[in-house]
Design a protein around this motif. Structure first.
Motif, short mmCIF file in Angstrom:
data_model
loop_
_atom_site.label_atom_id
_atom_site.label_comp_id
_atom_site.label_asym_id
_atom_site.label_seq_id
_atom_site.Cartn_x
_atom_site.Cartn_y
_atom_site.Cartn_z
N ALA A 1 -37.41 -37.12 -66.59
CA ALA A 1 -38.91 -38.15 -67.28
C ALA A 1 -38.83 -39.33 -68.36
O ALA A 1 -39.88 -40.39 -68.06
CB ALA A 1 -39.54 -36.67 -68.54
N PRO B 1 -37.88 -42.91 -65.41
CA PRO B 1 -39.52 -43.47 -65.33
C PRO B 1 -39.78 -44.24 -66.76
O PRO B 1 -40.56 -45.91 -65.52
CB PRO B 1 -40.27 -42.64 -64.35
CG PRO B 1 -38.78 -41.83 -63.95
CD PRO B 1 -38.25 -41.86 -65.43
N LEU B 2 -40.14 -43.71 -67.97
CA LEU B 2 -41.25 -44.09 -68.61
C LEU B 2 -40.56 -45.44 -69.18
O LEU B 2 -40.76 -46.68 -69.57
CB LEU B 2 -41.53 -42.88 -69.83
CG LEU B 2 -41.88 -41.78 -69.33
CD1 LEU B 2 -42.72 -41.01 -70.32
CD2 LEU B 2 -43.55 -42.07 -68.89
N ARG C 1 -40.40 -48.81 -66.98
CA ARG C 1 -41.56 -49.24 -66.63
C ARG C 1 -42.25 -50.14 -67.85
O ARG C 1 -42.10 -50.77 -68.36
CB ARG C 1 -43.04 -47.81 -66.83
CG ARG C 1 -44.66 -48.48 -66.25
CD ARG C 1 -45.09 -47.59 -66.68
NE ARG C 1 -46.07 -46.61 -67.85
CZ ARG C 1 -46.27 -45.66 -67.62
NH1 ARG C 1 -46.69 -44.83 -66.58
NH2 ARG C 1 -46.25 -45.35 -69.02
N GLU D 1 -46.74 -39.02 -73.71
CA GLU D 1 -46.32 -38.73 -71.78
C GLU D 1 -45.24 -38.49 -72.14
O GLU D 1 -44.76 -37.75 -71.14
CB GLU D 1 -46.41 -40.44 -72.02
CG GLU D 1 -46.63 -40.32 -70.00
CD GLU D 1 -46.56 -42.12 -69.99
OE1 GLU D 1 -47.15 -42.17 -69.05
OE2 GLU D 1 -46.59 -42.87 -70.55
N LEU E 1 -44.25 -34.36 -69.22
CA LEU E 1 -42.85 -34.94 -67.98
C LEU E 1 -42.43 -34.22 -68.33
O LEU E 1 -42.19 -33.40 -67.26
CB LEU E 1 -42.77 -36.28 -68.13
CG LEU E 1 -44.49 -37.18 -67.41
CD1 LEU E 1 -43.73 -38.51 -67.00
CD2 LEU E 1 -44.64 -36.70 -66.28
N SER F 1 -37.48 -45.73 -58.32
CA SER F 1 -39.01 -45.83 -59.87
C SER F 1 -39.07 -47.09 -59.83
O SER F 1 -40.31 -47.24 -59.48
CB SER F 1 -38.25 -45.63 -60.57
OG SER F 1 -37.81 -44.19 -60.94
N ARG G 1 -41.88 -40.47 -58.97
CA ARG G 1 -43.36 -40.20 -59.16
C ARG G 1 -44.04 -39.45 -59.69
O ARG G 1 -45.46 -39.48 -59.83
CB ARG G 1 -43.91 -39.56 -58.07
CG ARG G 1 -43.12 -40.66 -56.79
CD ARG G 1 -43.46 -39.49 -55.46
NE ARG G 1 -42.82 -40.63 -53.96
CZ ARG G 1 -42.77 -41.19 -53.48
NH1 ARG G 1 -43.85 -41.42 -53.49
NH2 ARG G 1 -42.05 -40.70 -52.62
N LYS G 2 -43.11 -39.39 -61.83
CA LYS G 2 -44.03 -38.95 -62.64
C LYS G 2 -44.06 -36.97 -62.02
O LYS G 2 -45.54 -36.36 -62.62
CB LYS G 2 -44.37 -39.27 -62.86
CG LYS G 2 -44.15 -40.89 -63.76
CD LYS G 2 -44.78 -41.33 -64.38
CE LYS G 2 -46.55 -42.23 -63.61
NZ LYS G 2 -47.26 -43.14 -65.31
N ASP G 3 -43.92 -36.54 -61.28
CA ASP G 3 -43.96 -35.09 -60.72
C ASP G 3 -42.90 -34.46 -61.21
O ASP G 3 -42.27 -34.54 -60.03
CB ASP G 3 -44.19 -35.38 -59.03
CG ASP G 3 -44.77 -33.60 -58.57
OD1 ASP G 3 -44.47 -33.27 -59.80
OD2 ASP G 3 -45.04 -33.75 -57.99
N THR G 4 -42.82 -33.69 -62.62
CA THR G 4 -41.99 -32.79 -62.65
C THR G 4 -42.46 -31.57 -62.99
O THR G 4 -41.57 -30.87 -63.20
CB THR G 4 -41.37 -32.93 -64.07
OG1 THR G 4 -42.47 -33.10 -64.48
CG2 THR G 4 -40.59 -34.64 -64.62
#
Length: 523
Positions: free
Chosen positions: A63, A66-67, A70, A236, A240, A300, A385-388
């Protein structure tokens, strides 16, 4: 850097750590053995590590990375990323302190519940096991904090420091065991050794934390302590990480289930499974974890730039490389597991019968080795893809299969059943992950990669046949003198390497084009 270079950096340092881990486990086997105190140590070691893997490592990094990426600016401005990391650390620290305090209070009941029958019946040994578990639990705090700094370094593509950190763990434990080896071989000596190991474990966690902080600062990135605040970025991350924790939690629940079933088995079962898992973790750590760690930041970046073809290429290369390294390892360990456990672990308090049982468990575990590695390789495609959430569902489905097999098989086959059930569950998990990736058009295996995977399997089968042929001839020497052990295990390794190499060249498993593709630079 290329995928091959990044995996080489992480995997190479992990291999060094695993080498130290082998020395540690050889000493554990010979000093503590498959005894009540040996099981007590394994339980005290497992408990903080289960929670560490639950709250930190995979769940957190999947989690956080990726954050964090970004928030990294193309012009080198890291102020936003630094503020995000500081806020995350500020919220994580009090959570860990409160959880640790609660765990220390309830530890007697936890240890008593999971202790094997022979240990639970001995009040003195149970008390020492509880004390050891309390001493080791600060390791969870230190390593969970270390995960933040490791994730930052990995996001900056500085993989070496985090990959090298576990070496400190093994050095500390080897030092404690070396002291224990000088003591008399009795129950009191084993208790003293195990207690020293508990202190060494927590010390190693502190040293790894300091190590990562130092290297993060050398990378030009500093994180300060700030007041806890639930910023939008922290919220956020929480959104996640909670599903990711449940995903990791499914696996760790399976570990607790293993502990439950182990508690119903004879004394020594904890040690058999832990020692066998060392051989399974060697390729898993060097290959699977290294690949998963290396590809997540790159995936990512590709997906944030909407470069789907590059993401497909990177994922395909990771699958191919993982199977090239894992399938022959699994085949070799399945056939020769008992040889390695007899040569390396047999002696002292660890009898030849203990080594043979452990070798059988190794064979059961490595049935699932390619699947364990593929899980590490495929799940970053979801995390990037931020799909946890999706990995939670597939892990939960595999857990149902694993538990069902445990209920059916453990009463008859004992500790071996735990290994086989976990392997079957892992294959169920990776099958579901791949089906979902294909249906969502995230990733699919091309005909070229499928053909390469088939050729890898054929080359591994040729190697397996050669090992099957030579094993009976070498069997008497696996429990012989040092020279006999060294010669016989060298013959096994040489047979495997040469036959797989010849078969791989003949089948064009590894050629110049493949090497060039794997060496291609990541974005």
């Amino acid at each position: 850097m290329s995928l091959l270079k990044n995996v080489g950096t992480i995997g190479g340092l992990t291999a060094v750590s695993r080498l130290f881990g082998f020395v540690r486990d050889i000493l554990v086997a010979r000093v503590l053995g498959a005894t009540a105190m040996g099981d007590a140590w394994q339980l005290a070691f497992m408990l903080p590590n289960i929670f560490r893997r639950l709250f930190a490592e995979g769940a957190f990094a999947s989690a956080f990375v990726p954050l964090f990426n970004r928030r990294m600016k193309e012009d080198g401005d890291v102020s936003e990323a630094r503020a995000f990391a500081e806020n995350v650390l500020a919220v994580l620290l009090p959570i860990l302190i409160v959880f640790g305090a609660i765990a220390l209070m309830v530890m007697p009941w936890v240890v008593e519940y999971f202790a094997p029958d022979g240990l639970a019946a001995d009040g003195d040994s149970l008390a020492i096991a509880t004390m050891m578990a309390r001493i080791t639990f600060p390791y969870l705090l230190f390593m969970s904090l270390a995960t933040v700094f490791a994730a930052v370094l990995n996001s900056l593509s500085r993989f070496a420091a985090a990959a090298a950190a576990p070496i400190l763990l093994n050095i500390c434990l080897i030092a404690a065991l070396s002291y224990g080896a000088t003591l008399d071989s009795g129950l009191a000596a084993r208790r003293e050794t195990a207690t020293f190991m508990a202190f060494a474990l927590s010390l190693s966690g502190f040293l790894q934390l300091v190590w990562l902080i130092v290297w993060m600062r050398k990378a030009g990135f500093r994180i300060g302590l700030v007041a806890p605040k639930l910023t939008s970025g922290v919220k956020e991350l929480g959104v996640l990480v909670v599903p990711a924790i449940f995903g990791a939690g499914v696996y760790q629940i399976s570990r607790f289930i293993d502990l439950f079933f182990l508690s119903t088995l004879p004394v020594g079962s904890y040690t058999y499974l832990a020692m066998a898992d060392r051989w399974n973790q060697l390729p898993l750590g060097i290959i699977g974890i290294a690949l998963g760690t290396a590809i997540l930041p790159a995936l990512s970046r590709y997906l944030s730039r909407e470069e789907g073809e590059e993401a497909q290429r990177l994922q395909s290369n990771a699958v191919e490389l993982s199977m090239l390294l894992t399938v022959p390892s699994a085949v070799a360990l399945f056939i020769t597991g008992s040889a390695f456990t007899r040569v390396f672990f047999g002696g002292g308090a660890f009898t030849n019968e203990d080594a043979l049982i452990t070798g059988t468990v190794v064979s059961g575990l490595v049935i699932g080795l390619p699947a364990y590695v593929l899980i590490k390789v495929l799940t970053p495609n979801f995390f990037a893809r931020k799909d946890t959430r999706t990995p939670v569902y597939t892990a939960a489905a595999s857990l149902v299969v694993t538990v069902g097999l445990n209920i059916l098989l453990v009463p008859t086959y004992g500790v071996l059943a735990l290994a086989i059930a976990g392997a079957v569950g892992a294959w169920c998990n990776v099958t579901l992950l791949y089906i979902i990736l294909v249906k969502r058009d995230y990733f699919h295996l091309t005909g070229q990669i499928l053909g390469k995977l088939i050729r890898i399997a054929v080359a591994a089968a040729v190697m397996g046949a050669a090992l099957w042929f030579v094993m009976p001839m070498l069997d008497p020497y696996f429990s012989g003198s040092f020279v006999e052990k060294a010669g016989s295990i060298s013959a096994v390794m040489l047979t495997g390497i040469v036959t797989f190499g010849i078969a791989a060249i003949a089948l064009r498993v590894l050629d110049r084009a493949t090497i060039a593709r794997l060496m291609q630079r990541q974005g």
